[in-house]
Design an enzyme around this catalytic site. Structure first.
Site, PDB file in Angstrom:
ATOM      1  N   LYS A  34       0.174   0.670 -10.473  1.00 52.12           N
ATOM      2  CA  LYS A  34       0.149   1.600  -9.344  1.00 52.12           C
ATOM      3  C   LYS A  34      -0.781   2.747  -9.673  1.00 52.12           C
ATOM      4  CE  LYS A  34       2.893   4.520  -6.360  1.00 52.12           C
ATOM      5  NZ  LYS A  34       4.218   5.004  -6.002  1.00 52.12           N
TER       6      LYS A  34
ATOM      7  N   HIS B 124       0.847  -1.184   0.000  1.00 50.00           N
ATOM      8  CA  HIS B 124       0.000   0.000   0.000  1.00 50.00           C
ATOM      9  C   HIS B 124       0.878   1.226   0.000  1.00 50.00           C
ATOM     10  CE1 HIS B 124      -2.794   3.103   1.491  1.00 50.00           C
ATOM     11  NE2 HIS B 124      -3.720   2.372   0.882  1.00 50.00           N
ATOM     12  N   GLY B 125       0.636   2.149  -0.913  1.00 45.68           N
ATOM     13  CA  GLY B 125       1.416   3.364  -1.016  1.00 45.68           C
ATOM     14  C   GLY B 125       0.566   4.597  -0.848  1.00 45.68           C
ATOM     15  N   GLY B 126       1.163   5.755  -1.152  1.00 42.82           N
ATOM     16  CA  GLY B 126       0.479   7.012  -0.942  1.00 42.82           C
ATOM     17  C   GLY B 126      -0.741   7.199  -1.817  1.00 42.82           C
ATOM     18  N   LEU B 127      -0.765   6.575  -2.997  1.00 43.00           N
ATOM     19  CA  LEU B 127      -1.912   6.714  -3.893  1.00 43.00           C
ATOM     20  C   LEU B 127      -2.765   5.461  -3.911  1.00 43.00           C
ATOM     21  CD1 LEU B 127      -0.256   8.599  -6.887  1.00 43.00           C
ATOM     22  CD2 LEU B 127      -1.596   9.524  -5.009  1.00 43.00           C
ATOM     23  N   GLY B 128      -2.641   4.642  -2.912  1.00 46.50           N
ATOM     24  CA  GLY B 128      -3.459   3.445  -2.834  1.00 46.50           C
ATOM     25  C   GLY B 128      -2.642   2.178  -2.966  1.00 46.50           C
ATOM     26  N   TRP B 129      -3.330   1.104  -3.296  1.00 45.11           N
ATOM     27  CA  TRP B 129      -2.686  -0.198  -3.375  1.00 45.11           C
ATOM     28  C   TRP B 129      -1.847  -0.333  -4.650  1.00 45.11           C
ATOM     29  CZ3 TRP B 129      -2.233  -3.522   0.487  1.00 45.11           C
ATOM     30  CH2 TRP B 129      -3.106  -3.383   1.577  1.00 45.11           C
ATOM     31  N   ILE B 130      -0.792  -1.123  -4.531  1.00 44.25           N
ATOM     32  CA  ILE B 130       0.081  -1.448  -5.660  1.00 44.25           C
ATOM     33  C   ILE B 130      -0.136  -2.926  -5.961  1.00 44.25           C
ATOM     34  CG2 ILE B 130       2.470  -1.541  -6.472  1.00 44.25           C
ATOM     35  CD1 ILE B 130       3.082   0.631  -4.348  1.00 44.25           C
TER      36      ILE B 130
ATOM     37  N   ASP C 250      11.348  12.539  -4.295  1.00 48.21           N
ATOM     38  CA  ASP C 250      11.008  11.770  -3.088  1.00 48.21           C
ATOM     39  C   ASP C 250      11.879  10.532  -2.923  1.00 48.21           C
ATOM     40  OD1 ASP C 250       9.595  11.347  -0.734  1.00 48.21           O
ATOM     41  OD2 ASP C 250       8.096  10.106  -1.717  1.00 48.21           O
TER      42      ASP C 250
END
Length: 824
Positions: free
Chosen positions: A223, A201-207, A328
């Site tokens: 992604k 899970h990342g900043g824009l949702g699931w990967i 980042d």
């Protein structure tokens, strides 16, 4: 329109709407009233989610989104950082600290091995992709935060016995959230990508992991690109980010495609980046897997972290060469697979001239100025410095107390042990972006230099390399560590021939008192010279100047076609070499006033200060250059010389040791280290240093001659002094071996006399004992009679080679004094 208290429209939900944060949300399911695009209630079961702006890095709650308040200014001038001399900040030529101000190479890297050939990094095997799929994709409650940039409040938390919702709306700002995977195993995205499951899970949702059914069933990663229900906005976002598919670099994950997918459950149109699947472990996983016996995280070896940093800088340099910023970089966003490092997250990449897009970063890694002036090359390099810090020591408080700073170096073992590494991090993370490295290539060059030093210190094997900033040392001065024996206060030859017991006499001084002091002006002018800036208008003219003396050079420079910084610096140098300090210093002062931050001017300022006796001023100048270029040997060599003349033998020894251990071409460091070790009474350490000068050096013979004398000068052998006997044997062996290296007859005879004279003192003092029986030294028996005959032969040889009659007579008389009494 729905009103407060009205029953929730969601099928199966018995809750009621309440006013939360200026909007209506169900008190049970947490969802807003369902409306169509025209503002009327939507069909049952269809939920239209409003557009959202996710914050990158929200997976661990440490993400931040920086608002851009001003346009990004172009920064063509970079600075020399100096912890002791903050006036040094290099804004002179547009490349005052940077070898190449534009950044790094433009081509793709073909090297796949970590460590630049200097260190072996443990490989991370490529795992089976199926094994990477999460069985139960869930986001822990402690990591659930509102993704709105100006909020970030905890969401989805438990209340009493009721577990936290995985979908709903932030009770603080009303922004929707969802931690439920939008794609499930078996879903087909864009008619081509079959989803296998969730990876993380990342900043824009699931990967998600998926199989590309259209291209050889290769593994890919999906992604989320943009969480919005606006189809036009989605199309615009995808069109804007097509440039990512053009990036090809061995250290950057490959972008294959950008696709849209309609979420049947919510009705939202979601965008996905289709990326290369990189199996391996992130730097965060590699770091967290290292544990000390007490359970605390065991930091990565500094050499391994440096290897990662070099690879990351190559990737960032490639992006910068294409006018892109990564924004980042952190331990989460780089994966090691086998023996290669790859940047895996391209979601924050933006164009350098982009003044509108949201800026993504992570607290503890993001540069402090980004929120005001936006990202830049300097802020990208800042993130690399912070990542190196996080990897190499237990960086407690890096997101809070030390969010914009480093801990005191005295409290961090890796900083105390590797000063150059600490200085590199200080410059990379300087609060002033103009004082950081000027490009990814420049930082990579300095980091590689630091890595060479670290590996050399750890293994004892030199790791030399050509510098892109400095030439080799001009010459080696002070190779004669000791004065001639005739000027020595040694007792050699002071005893009558018939006395077997030494006469009572004051003890001679030790070797430290006999060492010649360094010739500071000559040593200063022998330091490496900065290479000519190829961008200087007179660079070609200077390159074509023939080797000549200072006077001829001054005349040639006066006829230079242009009066540039480089010609003026060369003129100052020529006047210093000619001894005309009165003419040199005004020219240097003029340059210093015009360009106080140009590191070449700072370097020449240090040289001039040494020549004129301002040792403290020289140390400040060279320390500032060391701050700017921690991977270079020249500033450390200069600081060693400054410390030596300032009476700081410990500091001098450390700087000389760093240089000599890393690069054996700087023979001045070997002689300097030997001098300070002798001054500290470390005779054996001085000998080891001198004997480590390689045979390939033109100073090999001078170093071995100095080693012979370092073993013997100032020694007072006593009864049973076995170590002195060992030194005599070693010294005699070196004198014999030096014949093969061109040792001239006069020096060989003089060294032989010193060795045999020391042996005679040893025998007469009773130190030899029975150990001397039957032994020989340089062809002479190791007893009084044999040694006296040997000394006689040595002095007669010197007499034959003497250039003058007076000296010849004195040497013959000395030979006669040593000759034992005979009948003929």
């Amino acid at each position: 329109m729905s009103q407060p208290g009205q029953t929730c429209q969601r099928p199966g939900c018995g809750g009621a709407y309440e006013d939360v944060g200026g909007g209506l949300y169900c008190d049970t399911c947490g969802l807003a009233p369902v409306v169509s695009a025209g503002g009327t209630p939507a069909a049952a079961g269809m939920v239209v989610s409003p557009a959202t702006g996710a914050v990158k890095g929200a997976a661990d709650g440490a993400g931040s989104r920086s608002a851009r308040t001003s346009s990004q200014s172009s920064r063509s001038r970079r600075s020399v950082s100096g912890r002791l001399s903050r006036s040094v900040s290099g804004k002179s030529t547009g490349r005052s600290v940077s070898v190449r101000s534009s950044g790094s190479s433009t081509g793709s890297s073909v090297r796949g091995r970590l460590g630049a050939g200097l260190v072996s990094v443990p490989q991370v095997p490529r795992p089976d992709p199926h094994a990477m799929v999460l069985e139960r994709p869930e986001v822990p409650e402690r990591k659930r935060f509102c993704s709105r940039s100006d909020c970030g409040a905890p969401v989805g938390r438990a209340r009493g016995d009721r577990p936290g919702r995985t979908e709903g709306f932030c009770t603080k700002c009303g922004h929707p959230y969802s931690f439920v995977p939008k794609l499930r195993a078996g879903d087909i995205v864009h008619g081509q990508y079959e989803v296998a499951g969730c990876l993380a899970h990342g900043g824009l949702g699931w990967i998600y992991l998926a199989v590309d059914r259209a291209v050889s069933d290769r593994w890919v990663v999906l992604k989320g690109l943009l969480d919005t229900g606006d189809q036009d906005a989605m199309a615009a976002a995808i069109s804007e980010r097509r440039f990512l598919a053009e990036i090809e670099h061995a250290n950057i994950v490959r972008i294959y495609n950008f696709v849209e997918h309609l979420d049947q459950r919510t009705g939202s149109l979601d965008g996905y980046i289709v990326m290369e699947y990189v199996g391996g472990k992130s730097l965060k996983e590699i770091a967290n897997a290292r544990r000390a016996p007490d359970g605390r995280r065991d930091p990565l070896p500094v050499e391994q972290a440096c290897a990662y940093g070099i690879e990351a800088l190559e990737a960032l340099g490639h992006l910068h060469s294409r006018n892109l910023l990564y924004c980042d970089f952190k331990v989460d966003n780089a994966i090691q697979t086998e023996d290669q490092l790859k940047l895996i997250d391209m979601g924050a990449v933006r164009r350098m001239d982009d003044l509108e897009s949201a800026i993504y970063g992570t607290v503890g890694y993001q540069a402090p100025e980004v929120g005001e002036t936006g990202p830049s090359v300097a802020s990208d390099l800042y993130t690399v410095g912070r990542t190196l810090a996080v990897l190499t020591f237990d960086f407690q408080g890096y997101t809070t107390v030390y969010a914009d700073s480093l801990p005191d170096p005295d409290t961090i073992e890796v900083f105390r042990r590797y000063e150059s590494f600490y200085r590199l991090l200080v410059r990379a993370t300087d609060p002033d972006p103009d004082r950081r490295f000027g490009s990814a290539q420049e930082m990579a060059e300095q980091l590689t230099g630091v890595l060479r030093e670290v590996v050399a210190l750890q293994t004892g094997q030199p790791r030399p390399a050509l510098s892109t900033l400095f030439g080799p040392e001009v010459k080696v001065t002070d190779t004669e560590l000791f004065p001639p024996l005739e000027a020595d206060v040694s007792r050699l030859g002071a005893r009558p021939a018939r006395k077997k017991t030494p006469a009572a006499a004051p003890a001679p001084p030790g070797a430290a008192a006999l060492v010649r002091p360094v010739d500071t002006p000559a040593a200063a002018l022998a330091l490496p010279l900065p290479l000519v800036d190829p961008g200087d208008p007179a660079a070609g003219f200077l390159a074509g100047l023939p080797p000549s003396g200072p006077a001829e050079l001054i005349g040639a420079l006066a006829a230079a076609p242009a009066r540039t910084v480089e010609t003026r610096l060369r003129l100052v140098r020529a006047r210093l070499e000619s001894g005309d300090r009165q003419s040199a210093l005004p020219g240097l002062a003029e340059l210093d006033e015009e360009r106080p931050d140009d590191w070449r001017v700072v370097w020449q300022r240090g040289v001039a200060a040494l020549v004129t006796g301002d040792f403290e001023g020289a140390a400040l100048a060279f320390d500032a250059v060391y701050d700017a270029f921690p991977g270079e040997a020249a500033p450390k060599l200069a600081l060693g010389l400054c410390a030596e003349v300032l009476g700081q033998p410990d500091n001098a020894a450390e700087y000389y040791r760093l240089v000599w251990t890393t690069d054996r071409s700087f023979v001045s460091a070997a002689f300097g280290l030997a001098r300070v070790r002798l001054a500290a009474g470390d005779r054996q350490g001085a000998v080891r240093t001198l004997e480590s000068v390689p045979e390939s050096s033109i100073h090999y013979t001078a170093a071995r001659v100095a080693a012979v004398r370092a073993r013997l000068r100032g020694r007072t052998p006593g009864p049973g002094d076995v170590p002195f006997g060992d030194d005599l044997t070693a010294a005699a062996g070196q004198v014999e071996a030096l014949q093969a290296y061109g040792l001239d007859p006069a020096r060989r005879a003089r060294l032989s006399a010193e060795v045999l004279g020391g042996a005679l003192d040893w025998v007469l003092s009773g130190g030899a004992g029975s150990a001397a029986a039957g032994r020989t030294l340089l062809g002479s028996g190791l007893d009084e009679r044999g040694l006296r005959f040997g000394l006689e032969r040595a002095y007669r040889t010197l007499a034959r080679l003497a250039p003058g009659g007076k000296e010849r007579i004195e040497l013959v008389e000395r030979a006669n004094r040593y000759r034992p009494r005979t009948w003929v």
